[in-house]
Design an enzyme around this catalytic site. Structure first.
Site, short mmCIF file in Angstrom:
data_model
loop_
_atom_site.label_atom_id
_atom_site.label_comp_id
_atom_site.label_asym_id
_atom_site.label_seq_id
_atom_site.Cartn_x
_atom_site.Cartn_y
_atom_site.Cartn_z
N HIS A 149 -36.82 19.19 -59.00
CA HIS A 149 -37.66 17.88 -58.81
C HIS A 149 -38.31 17.54 -57.46
O HIS A 149 -39.43 16.98 -57.35
CB HIS A 149 -36.75 16.70 -59.46
CG HIS A 149 -37.40 15.29 -59.59
ND1 HIS A 149 -37.39 14.21 -58.77
CD2 HIS A 149 -38.24 15.04 -60.61
CE1 HIS A 149 -37.95 13.26 -59.20
NE2 HIS A 149 -38.61 13.73 -60.21
N HIS A 169 -46.00 13.05 -60.06
CA HIS A 169 -45.79 11.52 -60.22
C HIS A 169 -47.46 10.83 -60.25
O HIS A 169 -47.91 11.44 -59.76
CB HIS A 169 -44.88 11.00 -59.33
CG HIS A 169 -43.45 11.48 -59.59
ND1 HIS A 169 -42.79 12.28 -58.78
CD2 HIS A 169 -42.47 10.91 -60.56
CE1 HIS A 169 -41.70 12.50 -59.33
NE2 HIS A 169 -41.61 11.75 -60.53
N HIS A 178 -41.59 16.56 -66.66
CA HIS A 178 -40.51 16.28 -66.95
C HIS A 178 -39.68 16.68 -68.39
O HIS A 178 -38.61 17.18 -68.42
CB HIS A 178 -40.18 14.43 -66.75
CG HIS A 178 -40.39 14.24 -65.17
ND1 HIS A 178 -41.38 13.91 -64.65
CD2 HIS A 178 -39.36 13.78 -64.19
CE1 HIS A 178 -41.30 13.06 -63.37
NE2 HIS A 178 -40.04 13.55 -63.35
N HIS A 298 -39.32 3.20 -65.46
CA HIS A 298 -39.06 4.24 -64.75
C HIS A 298 -38.73 4.17 -63.32
O HIS A 298 -37.62 4.44 -62.95
CB HIS A 298 -40.35 5.51 -64.76
CG HIS A 298 -40.10 6.67 -63.97
ND1 HIS A 298 -40.82 6.76 -62.81
CD2 HIS A 298 -39.31 7.77 -64.09
CE1 HIS A 298 -40.16 7.83 -62.12
NE2 HIS A 298 -39.22 8.59 -62.79
N HIS A 302 -34.86 3.59 -61.44
CA HIS A 302 -34.56 4.50 -60.24
C HIS A 302 -34.04 3.50 -58.98
O HIS A 302 -32.93 3.88 -58.47
CB HIS A 302 -35.66 5.31 -59.90
CG HIS A 302 -35.95 6.39 -60.43
ND1 HIS A 302 -35.02 7.97 -60.09
CD2 HIS A 302 -36.93 7.05 -61.28
CE1 HIS A 302 -35.44 8.73 -60.92
NE2 HIS A 302 -36.47 8.49 -61.70
N PHE A 319 -37.37 9.58 -54.82
CA PHE A 319 -37.72 10.84 -55.63
C PHE A 319 -37.32 12.19 -55.19
O PHE A 319 -36.89 13.15 -56.18
CB PHE A 319 -39.18 10.79 -56.06
CG PHE A 319 -39.72 9.74 -56.89
CD1 PHE A 319 -38.86 9.22 -57.77
CD2 PHE A 319 -41.00 9.21 -56.71
CE1 PHE A 319 -39.27 8.00 -58.61
CE2 PHE A 319 -41.48 8.28 -57.47
CZ PHE A 319 -40.69 7.57 -58.54
N HIS A 332 -34.07 10.13 -67.72
CA HIS A 332 -35.25 10.93 -67.93
C HIS A 332 -35.48 11.26 -69.51
O HIS A 332 -36.72 11.48 -70.02
CB HIS A 332 -35.59 11.97 -67.03
CG HIS A 332 -36.38 11.39 -65.86
ND1 HIS A 332 -37.81 11.50 -65.89
CD2 HIS A 332 -36.30 11.05 -64.48
CE1 HIS A 332 -38.45 10.99 -64.86
NE2 HIS A 332 -37.50 10.75 -64.05
#
Length: 575
Positions: A149, A169, A178, A298, A302, A319, A332
């Site tokens: 990632h 992203h 993803h 999303h 996070h 991230f 996810h």
């Protein structure tokens, strides 16, 4: 006479050689090199990722492919150098093309975390424990899985044939990449414990029963020390702005359901609104406009999970480190499930693809599979999750019945707005903002709520016209002056913004930036944007026949908004 014949023959040979050399610049392409020009006219072709390629101009339309031969240091969301490349070069490994699993193989069922039993919890924890105990340089080692990632969210690879960074992203690559990541991770975990039916689970933060941090991730191998323990006591805030609003759990649940209705239904009528902007090959193909679900919940979830005492709220809040927390995969899986639900709600009108675009369909990702082979998989391979032999056990969609209502009766609000317009004759009016700053700098600082009156090019469109084209607010030239968390909510025809939330029909969407500044390889900053669908919203506000609307941007959270400028807003129509 015989000498002349030999001379003619020699001349013919020279001509043939010249023609063949000229034609060598037009090499036939195999399926693996389709889209890439030959390098014969420039000398020996460069071999990258097992294919012969050359550097192309940024104006070419090509699928996006990572240059695996050159993994390099990159930057975290806040601009801090990070190195997440593998010990070995993926560019040196043999690449194999993805093959769908056998259609007769078992269908893996991904269930909501709040409904699984103790036996499954133990199985999942055991699989993750084995993964964490693998050698550090093994592709299946948990840290290496997490760094997959990091590679693609920080730009550790360039795009093939370009200096542009490969990032997944805030574009239409977000959902497909993803999904592929989860697919291989799930099969690796199953292989480690010898269970071909093993499946991931999803954190159902869209359902009232799932709106708490999952208990199973507080134990054993599923623990991550870098979290915000304060949030374990409260319902998750799907629209979190890094400040505590101190809502009751019941109020928070209602806010979450209203947000989900907007992000999945009224604000996501078109593929680009839901999926994100159309990233193209090369520097000139850059875009930075996330889809509805990527912005929130999303990004917001996070942040909600990450440790507020760390510089970038590591792990989940940044991230580059997010996948180090095992709850990342539950989060996810829920994001991926939202993609399947969204398609279903649309009646699968586009069963082949959300975008009939070859560049998107042929964009490639690479992952190690359960047999430690480096696999090349394309966007077109992940569009139908049932062909990947998994599906979701659904919970009921409470948010479908959470369509918000106007905070003020529309006829009252419109009367107030008309009076405001009569008193403020300027077409563009920014209450609380410095008009001189706009004239000098060409933008507004988002240090307080700003309001813009926008003319609408078309009014009273028919139902058929609305189905064909969604009316959108486009907020462009969003620029963060330094790397900091930035969030602002957008409202239409607001009378009193201090009482507004996603439960107000005036809510048009949200911009969420997790300490993120888009940069090119040379460090140049790139500006972001936001596109918000408003056709249904205008109907509910009884404003569909109005010549103009008032749009208000309300900064949320910490002082990040002090470092944010916006160049402008306009109405557009999206097919």
């Amino acid at each position: 006479m015989e000498g002349k014949q030999w001379m003619l023959l020699l001349l013919l040979v020279v001509l043939l050689v010249a023609v063949s050399m000229d034609l060598s610049g037009y090499q036939l392409q195999s399926p693996l090199t389709a889209g890439y020009r030959s390098k014969a006219q420039e000398g020996a072709a460069e071999k990258v990722n097992g294919r012969e390629v050359i550097k192309s101009s940024d104006s070419e339309r090509l699928p996006i492919v990572a240059n695996l031969s050159n993994c390099h240091a990159s930057l975290t969301d806040a601009g801090v150098p990070v190195y997440c490349c593998p010990i070995w070069k993926d560019g040196d490994q043999e690449l194999v093309d993805f093959q769908f699993p056998d259609p007769s193989s078992p269908m893996r069922i991904r269930r909501p975390i709040h409904k699984i039993d103790d036996e499954y919890r133990a199985k999942y924890a055991r699989a993750v424990e084995i993964m964490k105990n693998l050698p550090d340089d093994h592709p299946h080692n948990y840290r290496r899985q997490a760094n997959m990632h990091c590679l693609y969210c920080t730009g550790a690879y360039n795009q093939m044939s370009s200096e542009a960074l490969y990032k997944i992203h805030r574009t239409w690559l977000f959902f497909p990449w993803h999904r592929a990541f989860l697919y291989f991770h799930e099969r690796i975990l199953g292989k480690l414990i010898g269970d071909e039916n093993f499946s991931l689970i999803y954190w159902a933060w869209d359902h009232p029963d799932g709106m708490w941090f999952p208990e199973m991730f507080k134990n054993g191998s599923l623990i991550a020390m870098q979290r915000d323990p304060y949030h374990f006591q409260h319902a998750v805030d799907d629209n979190y702005a890094r400040v505590e609003r101190n809502l009751t759990d019941s109020e928070q649940i209602l806010d979450n359901l209203a947000l989900m209705y907007h992000q999945m239904v009224s604000g996501a009528k078109k593929s680009e609104l839901f999926m994100g902007c159309k990233l193209r090959h090369g520097v000139s193909g850059f875009c930075d406009i996330p889809g509805t679900i990527e912005a929130a919940p999303h990004n917001t979830v996070h942040s909600w999970v990450g440790n507020r005492n760390n510089p970038e709220r590591e792990y989940m809040g940044a991230f580059y480190s997010a996948a180090r927390d095992p709850v990342f995969f539950g989060h996810h899986s829920e994001i991926d499930r939202m993609w399947t639900v969204w398609r279903r709600m649309r009646g699968n009108k586009h069963p082949a693809t959300e975008f009939p675009d070859e560049d998107w369909l042929d964009t490639e990702f690479t992952f190690y599979d359960e047999n430690v082979r480096l696999v090349r998989i394309k966007v077109r391979d992940v569009l139908d999750h049932t062909k990947l032999r998994y599906k979701y056990q659904d919970v009921d969609f409470r948010w479908l019945n959470a369509r918000p209502k106007p905070s003020v009766a529309p006829h009252v609000a419109r009367s107030i707005l008309k009076k405001r317009h009569a008193e403020q004759q300027s077409l563009l009016r920014m209450p609380g903002s410095d008009q001189q700053q706009l004239e000098q700098q060409g933008n507004w600082t988002l240090d307080k709520p700003i309001t813009v009156r926008l003319e609408r090019p078309r009014v009273n469109r028919t139902k058929e016209e609305k189905e064909e084209e969604e009316e959108i607010i486009y907020i462009y030239g969003i620029n963060t002056k330094r790397s900091s968390f930035v969030k602002f909510d957008v409202f239409v025809n607001v009378v009193e913004e201090t009482v507004l939330s996603p439960r107000s029909r005036e809510f048009a969407g949200t911009f969420v930036d997790i300490q993120h500044v888009s940069r090119s390889k040379d460090g140049m900053k790139m500006k972001s944007g936001l596109k918000l669908g408003i056709s249904e919203l205008l109907e509910d506000l009884e404003a569909d026949g109005d010549d103009s609307i008032w749009v208000t941007l309300v900064p949320r959270g910490d002082a990040g908004s002090l470092n944010t400028t916006v160049e402008g807003l306009r109405i557009e129509y999206m097919r």
